[in-house]
Write an enzyme that holds these catalytic residues in place. Sequence first.
Site, PDB file in Angstrom:
ATOM      1  N   THR A 212       2.265   2.233   2.029  1.00 54.46           N
ATOM      2  CA  THR A 212       2.372   3.610   1.595  1.00 54.46           C
ATOM      3  C   THR A 212       2.157   4.625   2.704  1.00 54.46           C
ATOM      4  O   THR A 212       1.351   4.407   3.594  1.00 54.46           O
ATOM      5  CB  THR A 212       1.264   3.834   0.541  1.00 54.46           C
ATOM      6  OG1 THR A 212       1.339   2.789  -0.404  1.00 54.46           O
ATOM      7  CG2 THR A 212       1.384   5.163  -0.129  1.00 54.46           C
ATOM      8  N   ARG A 239       7.540  -4.898 -10.393  1.00 58.55           N
ATOM      9  CA  ARG A 239       6.213  -4.787  -9.803  1.00 58.55           C
ATOM     10  C   ARG A 239       5.933  -3.350  -9.357  1.00 58.55           C
ATOM     11  O   ARG A 239       6.758  -2.704  -8.720  1.00 58.55           O
ATOM     12  CB  ARG A 239       6.080  -5.734  -8.618  1.00 58.55           C
ATOM     13  CG  ARG A 239       4.710  -5.735  -7.930  1.00 58.55           C
ATOM     14  CD  ARG A 239       4.658  -4.845  -6.723  1.00 58.55           C
ATOM     15  NE  ARG A 239       3.399  -5.005  -5.981  1.00 58.55           N
ATOM     16  CZ  ARG A 239       3.041  -4.239  -4.954  1.00 58.55           C
ATOM     17  NH1 ARG A 239       3.847  -3.262  -4.541  1.00 58.55           N
ATOM     18  NH2 ARG A 239       1.885  -4.436  -4.332  1.00 58.55           N
ATOM     19  N   GLY A 241       2.728  -1.232  -7.415  1.00 58.70           N
ATOM     20  CA  GLY A 241       1.465  -1.396  -6.712  1.00 58.70           C
ATOM     21  C   GLY A 241       0.478  -0.287  -7.023  1.00 58.70           C
ATOM     22  O   GLY A 241       0.573   0.416  -8.036  1.00 58.70           O
ATOM     23  N   THR A 262      -4.210   2.341   1.471  1.00 58.02           N
ATOM     24  CA  THR A 262      -2.992   1.675   1.913  1.00 58.02           C
ATOM     25  C   THR A 262      -3.317   0.212   2.169  1.00 58.02           C
ATOM     26  O   THR A 262      -4.449  -0.138   2.488  1.00 58.02           O
ATOM     27  CB  THR A 262      -2.421   2.341   3.183  1.00 58.02           C
ATOM     28  OG1 THR A 262      -1.172   1.726   3.533  1.00 58.02           O
ATOM     29  CG2 THR A 262      -3.366   2.231   4.363  1.00 58.02           C
ATOM     30  N   ASP A 264      -2.760  -3.968   0.734  1.00 59.08           N
ATOM     31  CA  ASP A 264      -2.346  -4.884  -0.332  1.00 59.08           C
ATOM     32  C   ASP A 264      -2.664  -4.249  -1.683  1.00 59.08           C
ATOM     33  O   ASP A 264      -3.762  -4.372  -2.219  1.00 59.08           O
ATOM     34  CB  ASP A 264      -3.071  -6.221  -0.185  1.00 59.08           C
ATOM     35  CG  ASP A 264      -2.557  -7.277  -1.154  1.00 59.08           C
ATOM     36  OD1 ASP A 264      -1.935  -6.908  -2.171  1.00 59.08           O
ATOM     37  OD2 ASP A 264      -2.779  -8.475  -0.892  1.00 59.08           O
ATOM     38  N   GLY A 265      -1.659  -3.588  -2.249  1.00 59.30           N
ATOM     39  CA  GLY A 265      -1.878  -2.828  -3.470  1.00 59.30           C
ATOM     40  C   GLY A 265      -2.258  -3.659  -4.668  1.00 59.30           C
ATOM     41  O   GLY A 265      -2.967  -3.175  -5.565  1.00 59.30           O
TER      42      GLY A 265
END
Length: 353
Positions: A212, A239, A241, A262, A264-265
């Site tokens: 992001t 999907r 996040g 920011t 690994d959502g």
Amino acid sequence: MAKRMRLSLVLCWLGCISLQSWSPVNGDKMPFVINSWPYPEATRKAWEVINSAGGTPLDAVEKGIIVCELEGCDEAVGYGGRPDENGETTLDAMIMDGVTHDVGAVGNLKRVKYAISVARKVMELTNHSFLVGDDATRFALDIGFKQENLRTNESIGLYKSWLENNCQPNFWKRVSPNPRSSCGPYKPADTCQSLACGQGVKSHITSDNHDTIGMIVLDKGIVAGGTSTNGLNHKLPGRVGDSPISGSGLYVDNDIGGASATGDGDIMMRFSSSYQVVESMRHGVSPTEAVIEAINRIRKHYPDFDGALIAVNKAGEFGAACNGFKEFDRKFKYCIMHAGMNDVKIHVVNCTQ
């Protein structure tokens, strides 16, 4: 002062995360722009807008993020970026007004380039906060946004290469055929023939698969923020996040400041870290100490996750902390600009793990 030093020592004992110390910015040095990752053109655009006649923090956030939605910003944002398992690029975005706490967000938006602008219209034209999928696209088209193909030759090439590589990597587990060596369609596996069948894939963040843009803008006592992303490469269709989720990807409060996440959502959304950071600052914790504490809370359960948080308070004190990011030499970069600066400054913070 002694109390702050004791708190810092306690946080370091919990898992001393490398950090970027806060820097004070006096009120007469506002406005202030901060965003994740080294995307200085987005920062400069936000700065231009907030310093223009009538420009508001919401305007600056929207226009700054649009720069990344058009330029791609490492293919992490906007059209032509990372395709899902069907080869389609979809977008997530959110915008938040710190004064009213109004939020607009879109998830899995298809065939419309300006996700952050659609998110703002959700906030301004409806009583809802979040629209998703084809219905979010229909909303955008109904209010005048243009339908466009978000695929490019590059994203089509990524998809073809993925298929040729037996759909590796993907994000399935406990299914048959073995997702570590085969494409689908998949079905739930009664038993796994190999250990790999039951293992998920860590969402490694790399130069061509990171995350992001999160941006926070302060001016004249007003705070606003926003996010935009095209998500993980080869994600499952549908999907969404953490980026468009209030309190997870971003949170702003006009009494306090703001924070954005920011990384690994799929992991980070489980902790509402942006909200936690703002609440910590509400109780007098500095931005730096607040982001350390939030990262440590995630590390307790996922010690090798990739992620970072940025934060700024109403006094202009800011901070960042991160974990992982092996593919970036365990470093995380972010941008700031405030009155008295001639140009954007890119800060670098060292990560643990």
